[in-house]
Scaffold this active site. Structure first.
Site, PDB file in Angstrom:
ATOM      1  N   CYS A 114       0.905  -0.750   0.052  1.00 24.91           N
ATOM      2  CA  CYS A 114       0.466   0.328   0.176  1.00 24.91           C
ATOM      3  C   CYS A 114       0.533   0.917  -0.159  1.00 24.91           C
ATOM      4  O   CYS A 114       0.224   1.953  -0.187  1.00 24.91           O
ATOM      5  CB  CYS A 114      -1.069   0.402   1.132  1.00 24.91           C
ATOM      6  SG  CYS A 114      -2.145  -1.777   1.046  1.00 24.91           S
ATOM      7  N   HIS A 247      -3.619   7.146   2.786  1.00 25.40           N
ATOM      8  CA  HIS A 247      -3.805   5.515   1.885  1.00 25.40           C
ATOM      9  C   HIS A 247      -4.953   5.313   2.504  1.00 25.40           C
ATOM     10  O   HIS A 247      -5.536   5.818   3.585  1.00 25.40           O
ATOM     11  CB  HIS A 247      -2.646   5.008   2.220  1.00 25.40           C
ATOM     12  CG  HIS A 247      -3.246   3.380   2.229  1.00 25.40           C
ATOM     13  ND1 HIS A 247      -3.602   3.304   1.187  1.00 25.40           N
ATOM     14  CD2 HIS A 247      -3.237   2.127   2.707  1.00 25.40           C
ATOM     15  CE1 HIS A 247      -4.221   2.046   0.988  1.00 25.40           C
ATOM     16  NE2 HIS A 247      -3.755   1.292   2.377  1.00 25.40           N
ATOM     17  N   ASN A 277     -10.140  -0.748   0.335  1.00 25.08           N
ATOM     18  CA  ASN A 277      -8.671  -0.579  -0.076  1.00 25.08           C
ATOM     19  C   ASN A 277      -8.401  -0.888  -1.239  1.00 25.08           C
ATOM     20  O   ASN A 277      -7.992  -2.262  -1.843  1.00 25.08           O
ATOM     21  CB  ASN A 277      -8.000  -1.276   1.459  1.00 25.08           C
ATOM     22  CG  ASN A 277      -6.538  -1.049   1.449  1.00 25.08           C
ATOM     23  OD1 ASN A 277      -5.785  -0.457   0.195  1.00 25.08           O
ATOM     24  ND2 ASN A 277      -6.105  -1.814   2.296  1.00 25.08           N
TER      25      ASN A 277
HETATM   26  N1  ACO Z   1     -18.687  -8.463   9.323  1.00 23.54           N
HETATM   27  C1  ACO Z   1     -18.787  -8.908  10.570  1.00 23.54           C
HETATM   28  N2  ACO Z   1     -18.012  -9.160  11.729  1.00 23.54           N
HETATM   29  C2  ACO Z   1     -16.287  -9.040  11.356  1.00 23.54           C
HETATM   30  C3  ACO Z   1     -16.366  -9.111  10.104  1.00 23.54           C
HETATM   31  C4  ACO Z   1     -17.214  -8.704   9.212  1.00 23.54           C
HETATM   32  N3  ACO Z   1     -16.533  -8.405   7.622  1.00 23.54           N
HETATM   33  N4  ACO Z   1     -14.885  -8.934  10.159  1.00 23.54           N
HETATM   34  C5  ACO Z   1     -14.681  -9.739  10.965  1.00 23.54           C
HETATM   35  N5  ACO Z   1     -15.657  -9.505  11.571  1.00 23.54           N
HETATM   36  C6  ACO Z   1     -15.924  -9.726  13.697  1.00 23.54           C
HETATM   37  C7  ACO Z   1     -14.406 -10.179  14.290  1.00 23.54           C
HETATM   38  O1  ACO Z   1     -14.599 -11.854  14.184  1.00 23.54           O
HETATM   39  C8  ACO Z   1     -14.664 -10.548  16.066  1.00 23.54           C
HETATM   40  O2  ACO Z   1     -15.785 -11.143  16.378  1.00 23.54           O
HETATM   41  P1  ACO Z   1     -15.390 -11.713  17.705  1.00 23.54           P
HETATM   42  O3  ACO Z   1     -15.058 -10.421  18.689  1.00 23.54           O
HETATM   43  O4  ACO Z   1     -16.269 -12.190  17.512  1.00 23.54           O
HETATM   44  O5  ACO Z   1     -14.707 -11.793  17.407  1.00 23.54           O
HETATM   45  C9  ACO Z   1     -15.430  -8.526  16.022  1.00 23.54           C
HETATM   46  O6  ACO Z   1     -15.874  -8.713  14.666  1.00 23.54           O
HETATM   47  C10 ACO Z   1     -14.133  -7.052  15.482  1.00 23.54           C
HETATM   48  O7  ACO Z   1     -14.814  -6.459  15.504  1.00 23.54           O
HETATM   49  P2  ACO Z   1     -13.878  -5.234  16.409  1.00 23.54           P
HETATM   50  O8  ACO Z   1     -13.397  -5.125  17.511  1.00 23.54           O
HETATM   51  O9  ACO Z   1     -15.264  -4.374  16.882  1.00 23.54           O
HETATM   52  O10 ACO Z   1     -13.646  -4.818  15.081  1.00 23.54           O
HETATM   53  P3  ACO Z   1     -12.353  -3.229  14.841  1.00 23.54           P
HETATM   54  O11 ACO Z   1     -13.057  -2.426  15.585  1.00 23.54           O
HETATM   55  O12 ACO Z   1     -11.020  -4.131  15.442  1.00 23.54           O
HETATM   56  O13 ACO Z   1     -12.228  -3.241  13.196  1.00 23.54           O
HETATM   57  C11 ACO Z   1     -10.745  -4.284  11.065  1.00 23.54           C
HETATM   58  C12 ACO Z   1     -11.692  -4.905  12.402  1.00 23.54           C
HETATM   59  C13 ACO Z   1     -11.941  -3.531  10.257  1.00 23.54           C
HETATM   60  C14 ACO Z   1     -10.888  -5.520  10.656  1.00 23.54           C
HETATM   61  C15 ACO Z   1      -9.775  -2.895  12.009  1.00 23.54           C
HETATM   62  O14 ACO Z   1      -9.386  -3.308  13.396  1.00 23.54           O
HETATM   63  C16 ACO Z   1      -8.864  -2.708  10.550  1.00 23.54           C
HETATM   64  O15 ACO Z   1      -9.276  -1.906   9.695  1.00 23.54           O
HETATM   65  N6  ACO Z   1      -8.102  -2.089  10.860  1.00 23.54           N
HETATM   66  C17 ACO Z   1      -6.552  -2.333   9.116  1.00 23.54           C
HETATM   67  C18 ACO Z   1      -7.118  -3.599   9.067  1.00 23.54           C
HETATM   68  C19 ACO Z   1      -6.505  -2.820   7.660  1.00 23.54           C
HETATM   69  O16 ACO Z   1      -6.996  -1.991   6.984  1.00 23.54           O
HETATM   70  N7  ACO Z   1      -6.149  -3.889   6.601  1.00 23.54           N
HETATM   71  C20 ACO Z   1      -5.899  -3.251   5.872  1.00 23.54           C
HETATM   72  C21 ACO Z   1      -4.246  -3.176   4.415  1.00 23.54           C
HETATM   73  S1  ACO Z   1      -3.626  -2.680   5.593  1.00 23.54           S
HETATM   74  C22 ACO Z   1      -3.638  -1.156   5.213  1.00 23.54           C
HETATM   75  O17 ACO Z   1      -3.391  -0.536   4.015  1.00 23.54           O
HETATM   76  C23 ACO Z   1      -2.428  -0.094   5.766  1.00 23.54           C
END
Ligand code: ACO
Length: 320
Positions: A114, A247, A277
């Site tokens: 990214c 990004h 993304n």
């Molecule tokens: N739909 C529904 N539930 C989901 C989904 C989904 N698509 N994905 C995960 N969950 C669940 C998980 O299983 C977890 O459940 P559990 O608590 O029963 O284990 C729960 O949702 C997690 O919820 P939150 O803690 O509220 O999630 P969070 O606020 O941490 O958001 C996310 C998760 C969106 C992945 C966040 O951590 C994030 O954006 N991280 C960065 C990831 C990213 O952007 N990666 C891209 C590449 S990196 C880059 O470009 C820099």
């Protein structure tokens, strides 16, 4: 006279087919509400079966070259930032060069996930400043959805396909003011595609794996750090920046970064809701939208900041 490099043309391309959150709900255990509130993403674009990364790059590149009012043959350097090349080799840049009818100059890919576009812009800037190139085509292009496990709700809702391009040319006035690049391979496991091709077979997992929470915290930390590094280097303050172009991974990462920098969201270009993304394509897609909508105006100061797998991160501070 000092030589600078300056962006003189921008362009972007998103594949025709879109996949909304509501459509994703039908195939994986997720909801529009969950995706919107956690990420800000509403929809993403998916490449057609016949479309490759170099095809997406071609459309964006043509627009950028036209915007720059140059002919394709004026380009003497092509750098494509991509994580999803058409082939193992030749490079996507060489395939793009052929599609553009260019048969001279250098062409190569950069792989910094990214942060790829910021890396590519930095390299092109150095080529121009050292006199090795005059008109560089710098592209971020991805068919990132090829790397997704569509049953893994933790990752498949986050990404999409697209391409963005700029023409960076030799100039007497700035231009790119500075670039700063960073990497630390000790974070490789936090976000990776751990599979590869060996003896004609796929070995390991060829889809994205990620520790979402850790990525989130790391991204906010380094995006704000690298922004301050660029400002300090240029003896500038955040209120001298007209536009932050980060990004586009997640609206909450973007908002948290702006908050840390004490920058109002009205000075941040946000496009993540439209395409998710798109990895290396995300910053030039946002830049193009900012220019096409008339928000980014000639002479304004833009701060481009990226972070991605590796981990890699970096900035480019420039006068548009
Ligand atoms: N739909 C529904 N539930 C989901 C989904 C989904 N698509 N994905 C995960 N969950 C669940 C998980 O299983 C977890 O459940 P559990 O608590 O029963 O284990 C729960 O949702 C997690 O919820 P939150 O803690 O509220 O999630 P969070 O606020 O941490 O958001 C996310 C998760 C969106 C992945 C966040 O951590 C994030 O954006 N991280 C960065 C990831 C990213 O952007 N990666 C891209 C590449 S990196 C880059 O470009 C820099």
């Amino acid at each position: 006279m000092t030589t600078f490099s300056k962006i003189i043309g921008v362009g972007s391309y998103l594949p025709e087919t879109t996949l909304s959150n509501a459509e994703l709900e039908k195939s994986v255990d997720t909801s529009d509400e969950w995706i919107r509130t956690r990420t800000g993403i509403e929809s993403r674009h998916i490449h057609a079966p016949h479309e490759t990364t170099s095809d997406l790059a071609f459309h964006a590149a043509q627009k950028a070259i036209q915007h720059a009012q140059l002919a394709n043959t004026d380009i003497d350097l092509i750098i494509v930032a991509t994580t999803t090349p058409d082939m193992v080799f030749p490079s996507t840049a060489c395939l793009l060069q052929q599609k553009l009818g260019i048969h001279h100059g250098a062409a190569f890919d950069i792989q910094a996930v990214c942060t790829g576009f910021v890396y590519a812009l930095s390299v092109a800037d150095l080529f121009i400043k050292s006199g090795q190139a005059t008109n560089a085509l710098v592209v971020g292009a991805e068919t990132f959805t090829n790397l997704l496990n569509w049953q893994d709700r933790n990752t498949c809702v986050l990404f999409g396909d697209g391409a963005g391009a700029v023409v960076l040319s030799k100039s007497n006035d700035p231009g790119i003011l500075s670039t700063h690049l960073h990497a630390d391979g000790k974070y490789a496991d936090m976000l990776c595609v751990p599979g590869h091709v060996m003896n004609g077979e796929t070995s390991g997992n060829p889809t994205v794996t990620m520790d979402g929470g850790a990525v989130f915290k790391f991204a906010v930390k380094v995006l704000s750090q690298v922004s301050l590094e660029a400002l300090t280097h240029n003896a500038m303050t955040i209120d001298q920046v007209d536009w932050l172009i980060p990004h586009q991974a997640n609206i909450r990462i973007i908002e948290a970064t702006a908050d840390k920098l004490k920058l109002p969201m009205s000075k941040v270009i946000v496009t993540v809701q439209k395409h998710g993304n798109t990895s290396a394509a995300s910053i030039p897609l946002a830049l193009d939208e900012g220019v096409r909508t008339g928000r980014i105006k000639p002479g304004q100061t833009c701060l481009l900041v990226g972070v991605g797998g590796g981990f890699t991160w970096g900035s480019a501070l420039l006068k548009f």
